[in-house]
Design a protein around this motif. Structure first.
Motif, PDB file in Angstrom:
ATOM      1  N   ARG A  86      11.437 -37.036 -29.155  1.00  0.00           N
ATOM      2  CA  ARG A  86      11.723 -36.489 -27.820  1.00  0.00           C
ATOM      3  C   ARG A  86      12.432 -37.505 -26.935  1.00  0.00           C
ATOM      4  O   ARG A  86      13.375 -37.160 -26.213  1.00  0.00           O
ATOM      5  N   GLU A  87      11.950 -38.734 -26.963  1.00  0.00           N
ATOM      6  CA  GLU A  87      12.546 -39.756 -26.097  1.00  0.00           C
ATOM      7  C   GLU A  87      14.024 -39.943 -26.404  1.00  0.00           C
ATOM      8  O   GLU A  87      14.847 -40.099 -25.496  1.00  0.00           O
ATOM      9  N   GLU A  88      14.376 -39.921 -27.668  1.00  0.00           N
ATOM     10  CA  GLU A  88      15.780 -40.084 -28.039  1.00  0.00           C
ATOM     11  C   GLU A  88      16.587 -38.843 -27.688  1.00  0.00           C
ATOM     12  O   GLU A  88      17.681 -38.930 -27.117  1.00  0.00           O
ATOM     13  N   LEU A  89      16.058 -37.662 -28.014  1.00  0.00           N
ATOM     14  CA  LEU A  89      16.804 -36.432 -27.760  1.00  0.00           C
ATOM     15  C   LEU A  89      16.954 -36.144 -26.272  1.00  0.00           C
ATOM     16  O   LEU A  89      17.944 -35.534 -25.851  1.00  0.00           O
ATOM     17  N   ASN A  90      15.990 -36.573 -25.475  1.00  0.00           N
ATOM     18  CA  ASN A  90      16.106 -36.380 -24.034  1.00  0.00           C
ATOM     19  C   ASN A  90      17.333 -37.088 -23.481  1.00  0.00           C
ATOM     20  O   ASN A  90      17.977 -36.612 -22.539  1.00  0.00           O
ATOM     21  N   LYS A  91      17.680 -38.227 -24.100  1.00  0.00           N
ATOM     22  CA  LYS A  91      18.840 -38.988 -23.629  1.00  0.00           C
ATOM     23  C   LYS A  91      20.153 -38.423 -24.160  1.00  0.00           C
ATOM     24  O   LYS A  91      21.193 -38.556 -23.513  1.00  0.00           O
ATOM     25  N   THR A  92      20.123 -37.803 -25.331  1.00  0.00           N
ATOM     26  CA  THR A  92      21.379 -37.492 -26.019  1.00  0.00           C
ATOM     27  C   THR A  92      21.711 -36.005 -26.134  1.00  0.00           C
ATOM     28  O   THR A  92      22.865 -35.671 -26.412  1.00  0.00           O
ATOM     29  N   SER A  93      20.739 -35.134 -25.932  1.00  0.00           N
ATOM     30  CA  SER A  93      20.973 -33.712 -26.204  1.00  0.00           C
ATOM     31  C   SER A  93      21.570 -32.979 -25.006  1.00  0.00           C
ATOM     32  O   SER A  93      21.117 -33.147 -23.870  1.00  0.00           O
ATOM     33  N   LEU A  94      22.567 -32.145 -25.281  1.00  0.00           N
ATOM     34  CA  LEU A  94      23.108 -31.266 -24.251  1.00  0.00           C
ATOM     35  C   LEU A  94      22.102 -30.176 -23.938  1.00  0.00           C
ATOM     36  O   LEU A  94      21.413 -29.666 -24.817  1.00  0.00           O
ATOM     37  N   ARG A  95      22.031 -29.798 -22.655  1.00  0.00           N
ATOM     38  CA  ARG A  95      21.137 -28.720 -22.238  1.00  0.00           C
ATOM     39  C   ARG A  95      21.859 -27.380 -22.367  1.00  0.00           C
ATOM     40  O   ARG A  95      23.036 -27.261 -22.029  1.00  0.00           O
ATOM     41  N   ARG A  96      21.143 -26.407 -22.876  1.00  0.00           N
ATOM     42  CA  ARG A  96      21.665 -25.052 -22.980  1.00  0.00           C
ATOM     43  C   ARG A  96      20.533 -24.071 -22.681  1.00  0.00           C
ATOM     44  O   ARG A  96      19.358 -24.423 -22.732  1.00  0.00           O
ATOM     45  N   ILE A  97      20.910 -22.838 -22.346  1.00  0.00           N
ATOM     46  CA  ILE A  97      19.919 -21.822 -22.001  1.00  0.00           C
ATOM     47  C   ILE A  97      19.800 -20.834 -23.154  1.00  0.00           C
ATOM     48  O   ILE A  97      20.800 -20.301 -23.636  1.00  0.00           O
ATOM     49  N   ALA A  98      18.568 -20.612 -23.588  1.00  0.00           N
ATOM     50  CA  ALA A  98      18.300 -19.669 -24.673  1.00  0.00           C
ATOM     51  C   ALA A  98      17.050 -18.868 -24.333  1.00  0.00           C
ATOM     52  O   ALA A  98      16.075 -19.416 -23.811  1.00  0.00           O
ATOM     53  N   VAL A  99      17.102 -17.598 -24.604  1.00  0.00           N
ATOM     54  CA  VAL A  99      15.942 -16.723 -24.459  1.00  0.00           C
ATOM     55  C   VAL A  99      15.591 -16.247 -25.862  1.00  0.00           C
ATOM     56  O   VAL A  99      16.368 -15.524 -26.487  1.00  0.00           O
ATOM     57  N   LEU A 100      14.444 -16.673 -26.355  1.00  0.00           N
ATOM     58  CA  LEU A 100      14.099 -16.429 -27.751  1.00  0.00           C
ATOM     59  C   LEU A 100      13.407 -15.090 -27.966  1.00  0.00           C
ATOM     60  O   LEU A 100      13.583 -14.459 -29.011  1.00  0.00           O
ATOM     61  N   ARG A 101      12.615 -14.650 -26.990  1.00  0.00           N
ATOM     62  CA  ARG A 101      11.937 -13.344 -27.070  1.00  0.00           C
ATOM     63  C   ARG A 101      12.295 -12.589 -25.791  1.00  0.00           C
ATOM     64  O   ARG A 101      11.572 -12.633 -24.800  1.00  0.00           O
ATOM     65  N   PRO A 102      13.437 -11.896 -25.809  1.00  0.00           N
ATOM     66  CA  PRO A 102      14.015 -11.391 -24.557  1.00  0.00           C
ATOM     67  C   PRO A 102      13.298 -10.178 -23.967  1.00  0.00           C
ATOM     68  O   PRO A 102      12.793  -9.307 -24.669  1.00  0.00           O
ATOM     69  N   LEU A 103      13.276 -10.173 -22.640  1.00  0.00           N
ATOM     70  CA  LEU A 103      12.822  -9.033 -21.843  1.00  0.00           C
ATOM     71  C   LEU A 103      13.860  -8.827 -20.749  1.00  0.00           C
ATOM     72  O   LEU A 103      14.221  -9.767 -20.047  1.00  0.00           O
ATOM     73  N   LYS A 104      14.371  -7.600 -20.628  1.00  0.00           N
ATOM     74  CA  LYS A 104      15.449  -7.329 -19.669  1.00  0.00           C
ATOM     75  C   LYS A 104      14.924  -7.398 -18.244  1.00  0.00           C
ATOM     76  O   LYS A 104      13.834  -6.899 -17.932  1.00  0.00           O
ATOM     77  N   LEU A 105      15.732  -7.995 -17.368  1.00  0.00           N
ATOM     78  CA  LEU A 105      15.451  -8.069 -15.938  1.00  0.00           C
ATOM     79  C   LEU A 105      16.687  -7.551 -15.203  1.00  0.00           C
ATOM     80  O   LEU A 105      17.784  -8.084 -15.382  1.00  0.00           O
ATOM     81  N   VAL A 106      16.507  -6.482 -14.378  1.00  0.00           N
ATOM     82  CA  VAL A 106      17.615  -5.896 -13.622  1.00  0.00           C
ATOM     83  C   VAL A 106      17.435  -6.231 -12.145  1.00  0.00           C
ATOM     84  O   VAL A 106      16.375  -5.952 -11.564  1.00  0.00           O
ATOM     85  N   LEU A 107      18.464  -6.847 -11.543  1.00  0.00           N
ATOM     86  CA  LEU A 107      18.448  -7.147 -10.107  1.00  0.00           C
ATOM     87  C   LEU A 107      19.050  -5.960  -9.389  1.00  0.00           C
ATOM     88  O   LEU A 107      20.266  -5.772  -9.353  1.00  0.00           O
TER      89      LEU A 107
END
Length: 557
Positions: free
Chosen positions: A340-361
Motif C-alpha cells: 500500500r505504501e508504495e502504491l499510494n505514491k505511484t498509482s493513478l486514481r480512477r473511479i470504479a463502481v463494482l456493484r452498481p446501483l443507479k442514482l437519478v438526480l
C-alpha cells in the motif's frame, strides 16, 4: 557504508556485521562475493525474495569489490526444467537486481566436481557403497544410536576408484551404487554419517543432455560450486545449519579450491495465511486449485507480480522484517502495508463502481453533461488532473445505500444528505424497487450551492462522501477480487490435508462493473487506486488495450 552518497546508512544485522568485520580485517582480499543459488525445480516464492534481496543487496552495499552471483544448483535432472530457469531469472530482474557476467550452473562444474570426487577417493575419504537406499537408512542409525559402517567402507582406494569410474561409464543400474564420504558413522550430526556424494541416475539433463549418468548430491555440489566460483560468504537459511559441518569438511579436505567460502545461516521468511513448500505449491497447480504458477493468489513471485505487488514494496518489506536467526511468523498484513505504501505514491486514481446501483438526480437537466476536474494522484501533483463526465443518471456502489441503516451510518439512506466526491451534495428523495422488492434505483436532488466543497451558512456539515460514475459514459470490464488463498492463518499447522483449508472466497469475479471512461484505455500491467475501494492492476496476461481485465492487488487500509 551506504549504497550511494545520498542514501541512508545501512542498518547492520548479524550477517552484515560478519561481512563488515571480514572486510575490515582484509579477509578474502577485501572482496565480498555472495550468491543466490536456487534449484531450478519450481517457481520462486515470497520467501526467496528475502534471500535475493539479502544476497544481491549486500553486493550493492559493499562497494566495487563486491558482487553477487546467480547460480542454478541443477543436480537433479528428474525435477529440473528450463522453464524454471527462465522464470527465476525473470524474477530476480523484476526485483531490480542484475548478475552481470556471473551467471553460473552447477552443471557447468560437473567435470571439476567429478575430479574432486576422485581426489577424495584417492585420499581415502570417499568410497563406493553397494547398500540399497532402504539398507542405508537402516545402517545410518538414529539421533540416539550410532550408525553401522557400510560393508564396502574398507575397500581400497584403487578398488573404489575403479568402481566409481565404472559407475560413470554406465556399467551399473540406477540406484545400485553410490559414492559416499568416509567420515564418522557415530557422529552426533546425522549429516556427517558418511553422506552420499554421487548416485547413478539415467535422466536427461536440461543442459548437459545425456552426457552423465552419475550426478552429484546437492550437499556435495553446493559448497564446491561456491569455492569454484570464488564465493566468499555463503548465506543460507536456517535449515542448512546442520549441513554446515559437511560444507566445512568438504572445503577443508578438497585440494585446489580457488576460494574457501564460509557459510552462515539466517531465518527464512514465514508468512501467515499461506504455504511456501515447493511440494505443496506444485500440488495446488497440478491439482487445479489455482490457474497456474502465476495465479495472483499464489505466493510465487510471478503470482504476486501479476497481482500487482511492486518490486519496490518487496525490497522494502524484506528490509523492514530484518535478518535474524529466530524463526518467526510474519503477519501477511505487514507485506500488504508495504504494498500500500508504495502504491499510494505511484498509482493513478480512477473511479470504479463494482456493484452498481443507479442514482437519478431528478433536478439535474436531462440533456446536460458537465466535466469535473479530478486529480490523478494527490500524492504526486506532477501527474496532473483529468476531466470526468457527470450527468443526470449516475451509478454508485450498492454498499453505499442502506434502507435500514445501522447506527452511525453516514451514506445514502432516507432523509440523509451525502456528498458526491468532487461534485456536490445530494439528498435522497425516493427508493425504487422491482416486483421482488429489490432496490433497483435511487432518486435524489442535488444542491448547486455545495459545489467544490462549499458549505452553505447555517447548514450542518456533510461528512460522508461517495464515489460515482456517469451512467451514459461508464464502461464495463471484468474485475477479480482476490483474498487469501487459505482460510486459516497457519494452514501448515492445521490438521488434515492443507487443501482442506483453502478459502472458498479467495476469488470473486465481477462482470457488471461500471468504470469511468479513462479506464477503458488501461494498458496491461498499469496500476490504479480505485477511489475508496483499493488498488488494482490491469492483468498483464489477459488485458489488451481497450479491453482490460482488472485484478485487485490489495484493499485500502
Amino acid at each position: 557504508m551506504t549504497t550511494d552518497a545520498a542514501a541512508e546508512p545501512i542498518r547492520l544485522d548479524f550477517i552484515r556485521e560478519w561481512i563488515a568485520t571480514d572486510v575490515a580485517n582484509g579477509k578474502h582480499g577485501g572482496e565480498v562475493v555472495t550468491r543466490f543459488p536456487p534449484e531450478p525445480n519450481g517457481y520462486l516464492h515470497i520467501g526467496h525474495a528475502k534471500s535475493i534481496c539479502l544476497n544481491f543487496g549486500i553486493a550493492q552495499e559493499f562497494g566495487p569489490k563486491a558482487r553477487c552471483h546467480l547460480r542454478f544448483d541443477d543436480t537433479n535432472p528428474t525435477k529440473e526444467e528450463t522453464e524454471y530457469v527462465d522464470s527465476i531469472m525473470e524474477d530476480v530482474k523484476w526485483l531490480g537486481f542484475e548478475w552481470g557476467s556471473h551467471l553460473h550452473f552447477a552443471s557447468d562444474h560437473f567435470p571439476k566436481l567429478y575430479a574432486f570426487a576422485e581426489q577424495l577417493i584417492e585420499k581415502g575419504l570417499a568410497f563406493v557403497c553397494d547398500l540399497t537406499p532402504e539398507e542405508m537408512r537402516t545402517f545410518r542409525g538414529t539421533l540416539t544410536d550410532p550408525g553401522k559402517p557400510s560393508p564396502g567402507r574398507d575397500r581400497s582406494a584403487e578398488e573404489n576408484l575403479d568402481l566409481f569410474r565404472r559407475m560413470k561409464a554406465g556399467e551399473f543400474a540406477d540406484g545400485t551404487r553410490t559414492l559416499r564420504a568416509k567420515i564418522d558413522m557415530g557422529h552426533a550430526n546425522l549429516n556427517m554419517r558418511d553422506p552420499v556424494f554421487y548416485r547413478i541416475l539415467r535422466a536427461h539433463h536440461h543442459r548437459t543432455g545425456d552426457a552423465w549418468c552419475v550426478y552429484p548430491m546437492y550437499d556435495f555440489a553446493h559448497p564446491l560450486s561456491d569455492a569454484i566460483e570464488g564465493v566468499t560468504h555463503s548465506i543460507c537459511t536456517l535449515e542448512f545449519e546442520d549441513h554446515r559441518p559437511l560444507y566445512e569438511w568438504l572445503i577443508e579436505n578438497v585440494d585446489g579450491l580457488p576460494s574457501h567460502p564460509v557459510q552462515r545461516e539466517f531465518a527464512r521468511l514465514n508468512l501467515t495465511s499461506t504455504v511456501m513448500s515447493k511440494r505443496k505449491l506444485l500440488r495446488l497447480v497440478k491439482e487445479g486449485y489455482v490457474s497456474g504458477w502465476d495465479d495472483p493468489r499464489m505466493p510465487t513471485l510471478s503470482g504476486i507480480r501479476r497481482r500487482g505487488y511492486p518490486a519496490a514494496s518487496m525490497r522494502q518489506f524484506s528490509k523492514s522484517i530484518g535478518v535474524t536467526k529466530f524463526n518467526a511468523m510474519t503477519d501477511f498484513h505487514v507485506l500488504e502495508n508495504a504494498v500500500r505504501e508504495e502504491l499510494n505514491k505511484t498509482s493513478l486514481r480512477r473511479i470504479a463502481v463494482l456493484r452498481p446501483l443507479k442514482l437519478v438526480l431528478t433536478n439535474y437537466p436531462e440533456d446536460q453533461v458537465e466535466f469535473v476536474e479530478v486529480p490523478n494522484n494527490p500524492e504526486a501533483p506532477e501527474t496532473g488532473t483529468r476531466q470526468v463526465p457527470l450527468s443526470r443518471e449516475l451509478f454508485i456502489e450498492r454498499d453505499d445505500f442502506a434502507e435500514e441503516p445501522p447506527k452511525g451510518w453516514r451514506r445514502f439512506t432516507a432523509g440523509a444528505e451525502v456528498r458526491l466526491t468532487n461534485a456536490f451534495c445530494v439528498s435522497l428523495t425516493e427508493i425504487i424497487k422491482n416486483e421482488a422488492g429489490e432496490v433497483v434505483e435511487l432518486r435524489a436532488t442535488y444542491d448547486d450551492a455545495t459545489r467544490h466543497g462549499a458549505q452553505p451558512v447555517g447548514r450542518p456539515k456533510v461528512k460522508a462522501a461517495v464515489h460515482w460514475v456517469s451512467a451514459a459514459h461508464a464502461v464495463s470490464a471484468p474485475v477479480r477480487l482476490y483474498d487469501h488463498l487459505f482460510a486459516l492463518e497457519h494452514p501448515d499447522a492445521a490438521e488434515g490435508e492443507f487443501t482442506d483449508h483453502l478459502n472458498p472466497t479467495s476469488l470473486e469475479m465481477l462482470t457488471e462493473t461500471k468504470l469511468e471512461p479513462a479506464l477503458a484505455d488501461a494498458l496491461p500491467g498499469q496500476q490504479f487506486q480505485f477511489i475508496r475501494l483499493g488498488y488494482f492492476i490491469a492483468d498483464s496476461r489477459e488485458s489488451i488495450k481497450g479491453l482490460p481485465v482488472f485484478n485487485r492487488t490489495v484493499n485500502l487500509r
